[in-house]
Structure formats: C-alpha cells, structure tokens
Design an enzyme around this catalytic site. Structure first.
Site, PDB file in Angstrom:
ATOM      1  N   ASN A  85     -10.893 -53.412   7.841  1.00  0.00           N
ATOM      2  CA  ASN A  85     -10.763 -51.963   7.974  1.00  0.00           C
ATOM      3  C   ASN A  85      -9.329 -51.483   8.077  1.00  0.00           C
ATOM      4  O   ASN A  85      -9.092 -50.327   8.446  1.00  0.00           O
ATOM      5  CB  ASN A  85     -11.560 -51.489   9.185  1.00  0.00           C
ATOM      6  CG  ASN A  85     -13.009 -51.921   9.128  1.00  0.00           C
ATOM      7  OD1 ASN A  85     -13.443 -52.740   9.935  1.00  0.00           O
ATOM      8  ND2 ASN A  85     -13.767 -51.398   8.160  1.00  0.00           N
ATOM      9  N   ILE A  92      -5.584 -47.150   8.829  1.00  0.00           N
ATOM     10  CA  ILE A  92      -6.782 -47.544   9.572  1.00  0.00           C
ATOM     11  C   ILE A  92      -7.970 -46.711   9.100  1.00  0.00           C
ATOM     12  O   ILE A  92      -7.892 -45.478   9.008  1.00  0.00           O
ATOM     13  CB  ILE A  92      -6.586 -47.329  11.087  1.00  0.00           C
ATOM     14  CG1 ILE A  92      -5.384 -48.132  11.587  1.00  0.00           C
ATOM     15  CG2 ILE A  92      -7.831 -47.754  11.865  1.00  0.00           C
ATOM     16  CD1 ILE A  92      -4.988 -47.821  13.010  1.00  0.00           C
ATOM     17  N   CYS A  93      -9.078 -47.405   8.810  1.00  0.00           N
ATOM     18  CA  CYS A  93     -10.306 -46.713   8.429  1.00  0.00           C
ATOM     19  C   CYS A  93     -11.348 -46.907   9.526  1.00  0.00           C
ATOM     20  O   CYS A  93     -11.880 -48.002   9.716  1.00  0.00           O
ATOM     21  CB  CYS A  93     -10.840 -47.273   7.108  1.00  0.00           C
ATOM     22  SG  CYS A  93     -12.399 -46.511   6.578  1.00  0.00           S
ATOM     23  N   VAL A  94     -11.572 -45.858  10.285  1.00  0.00           N
ATOM     24  CA  VAL A  94     -12.582 -45.888  11.342  1.00  0.00           C
ATOM     25  C   VAL A  94     -13.199 -44.495  11.428  1.00  0.00           C
ATOM     26  O   VAL A  94     -12.511 -43.480  11.270  1.00  0.00           O
ATOM     27  CB  VAL A  94     -11.966 -46.321  12.686  1.00  0.00           C
ATOM     28  CG1 VAL A  94     -10.907 -45.338  13.159  1.00  0.00           C
ATOM     29  CG2 VAL A  94     -13.045 -46.514  13.746  1.00  0.00           C
ATOM     30  N   LEU A 127     -11.219 -51.317   3.740  1.00  0.00           N
ATOM     31  CA  LEU A 127     -10.030 -50.903   2.995  1.00  0.00           C
ATOM     32  C   LEU A 127      -9.343 -52.138   2.400  1.00  0.00           C
ATOM     33  O   LEU A 127      -8.659 -52.034   1.386  1.00  0.00           O
ATOM     34  CB  LEU A 127      -9.055 -50.163   3.911  1.00  0.00           C
ATOM     35  CG  LEU A 127      -9.461 -48.757   4.356  1.00  0.00           C
ATOM     36  CD1 LEU A 127      -8.367 -48.148   5.239  1.00  0.00           C
ATOM     37  CD2 LEU A 127      -9.715 -47.846   3.161  1.00  0.00           C
TER      38      LEU A 127
END
Length: 274
Positions: A85, A92-94, A127
């Site tokens: 992620n 950052i992908c959250v 990602l």
C-alpha cells in the site's frame, strides 16, 4: 508554505493537537513539529514487532491542504519501504486518507492507522503491484524482500535505557561511595587516633612491672594505672613510653657499680687506719 495558508482556527486546533502528540505520543510514533509551518507534519514510525519492518524506523510526512480539515491530508513515506500500500514514490494508499476521511478525525488517528498498515497490509488495493502480488502468492518471499529493504533503508531505533539497569547502576554507585566514606573515616582515625592503641601497650608494660615485685616499679605501675583510669591514656603526648628493656638493664648495672665502688672506698679507708 507558511501557517498563513491555514485558517487561524485550524492553526489553533493543530497547535493543541501537536502539543498533545508531543506530550503523550502514540506507541511507536514520534512527531516532529515545524512551528513555522503546520501544513507539513513529520513523524518517525517504528516497525511493529513481529513484522518484516521490525527493528527499523520509517520517516513519513502528512501534507495538509489549505481547506483542511474538510479535505484529508496526503501521506508519504520518505524512507524507502517494500509494502503493497505504499508506492515507490512513498505515497500512502489507505481508506482513512481517502473515501473514509472525516473532518472530525485528528492527526493521532491518521498516524495510528498508518502504523497499523505495516501490521496488516491490504494487497487488494495495492500501489506497489509487485509487493501486493508477492504477499498474496508467497508470503515468505514478500517478508524476505521487506526485511531486506528495512535493513538497507530504514533508520535505526535509538537505544532505550531500562529503569532497572539504571537503578542497579545507581545502587552500585551508592555502595562504592559508602565504601569510600568508610575508607576515609578509617584513614582519618588512623591519622588522628594513632595513639589509641598505646593504653593496651602501657597496660602490658604495667603488668610486667607489677610482676617484678620491686617497690619503685610498683609505684610506677600505680601511676600509669591512675593515668589510664583518669583518661590521660587517650593522648599519646601525655603518657611517656616505658623505657626499653636494654635501657633498664643498663641503668641497673650502673647502680650496682656505684654500690661496689662505695664498698671499695670503705675498705681502703679501713686499711689506712691499720
């Protein structure tokens, strides 16, 4: 960018929250504040135990937009990390920073969620496709890559001192100091009280004189005993040391010679009369 890019009420709220983070930081997270620009928040995140990121510290930043908190901040890892992620550029992908964002969420919540991401990645929304695929197909290989990145790029955690060790060291130090104090007292007594053993010596000498049985010796013994009883024995200067045995013998010989000489003189006088 400066604090002028954020509304005064937002700056006030951020200052309060950052102070709280500094005084009571979340577990494994240390926030670095730039007082001149609250729009960029830096944080050092310790790799959670039991994960491939253990024993590493990862630096990240949150960038706040001019309409924060209506819009979520953007998060980036500045330390290179192998994670599904987190993109190769650190983005950052959250969901907390995207569709699940709520203006009431604070920075503490965001930072905790990012650290939890290191414990439980979400490969479905990756990602980093290589890391996501590897995590799903071969976890051991994924963990090996993640540990390799951690060992090469992550910062090293600062050593933490245990309270028990400090207590033990302090106790040892106190013991050493007390021993030193005892030694100092003994040294002082050895210097100032060097004459203290003399009374026992004098008492032994007195006993010897008493066993001799002569009148003058008994008188000398009585004098010495009275001096010891009245406390004069505490001073080395006040009590004369007894004469050595050789000196006593020599003095006895001189007295005997003088007596013999007197007898010889008396005999000479009687011979002259005859």
């Amino acid at each position: 960018a400066t604090n002028e890019n954020l509304p005064p009420n937002v700056i006030k709220q951020l200052a309060k929250e950052l102070k709280n983070l500094d005084e009571t930081p979340p577990e494994g997270i240390k926030v670095v504040v730039n007082d001149d620009d609250f729009s960029i928040i830096y944080a050092d995140i310790e790799g959670p135990a039991g994960t491939p990121y253990e024993s590493g510290v990862f630096r990240m930043k949150l960038i706040l937009s001019h309409d924060f908190p209506q819009s979520p901040p953007k998060g980036y890892f500045l330390t290179k990390i192998f994670h599904p992620n987190i993109a190769t550029n650190g983005e950052i992908c959250v969901n907390t920073l995207k569709k699940d964002w709520n203006p009431s969420l604070g920075l503490r919540h965001v930072l905790i969620v990012v650290r939890c991401l290191l414990i439980e990645p979400f490969p479905e929304s990756a990602l980093n496709e290589q890391a996501g695929k590897m995590l799903l197909e071969n976890y051991e290989e994924y963990a090996r890559h993640a540990r390799l990145y951690t060992g090469i790029h992550a910062l090293k955690p600062k050593p933490k001192f245990k309270t028990g060790a400090i207590s033990e060291s302090t106790t040892a130090l106190n013991v050493d100091q007390s021993n030193t104090s005892v030694l100092n007292v003994d040294e002082k007594n050895a210097v100032s009280g060097a004459a203290l053993p003399l009374p026992s010596t004098l008492a032994a000498s007195t006993t010897t004189f008493t066993k001799g049985g002569s009148g003058p010796d008994q008188q000398a013994s009585a004098v010495l005993n009275s001096m010891i009883e009245t406390g004069v024995s505490g001073s080395a200067a006040a009590v004369p040391a007894p004469a050595p045995a050789a000196t006593q013998k020599k003095e006895g010989g001189l007295v005997k010679v003088q007596v013999d000489k007197k007898k010889m003189d008396a005999r000479k006088k009687s011979l002259k009369r005859l």
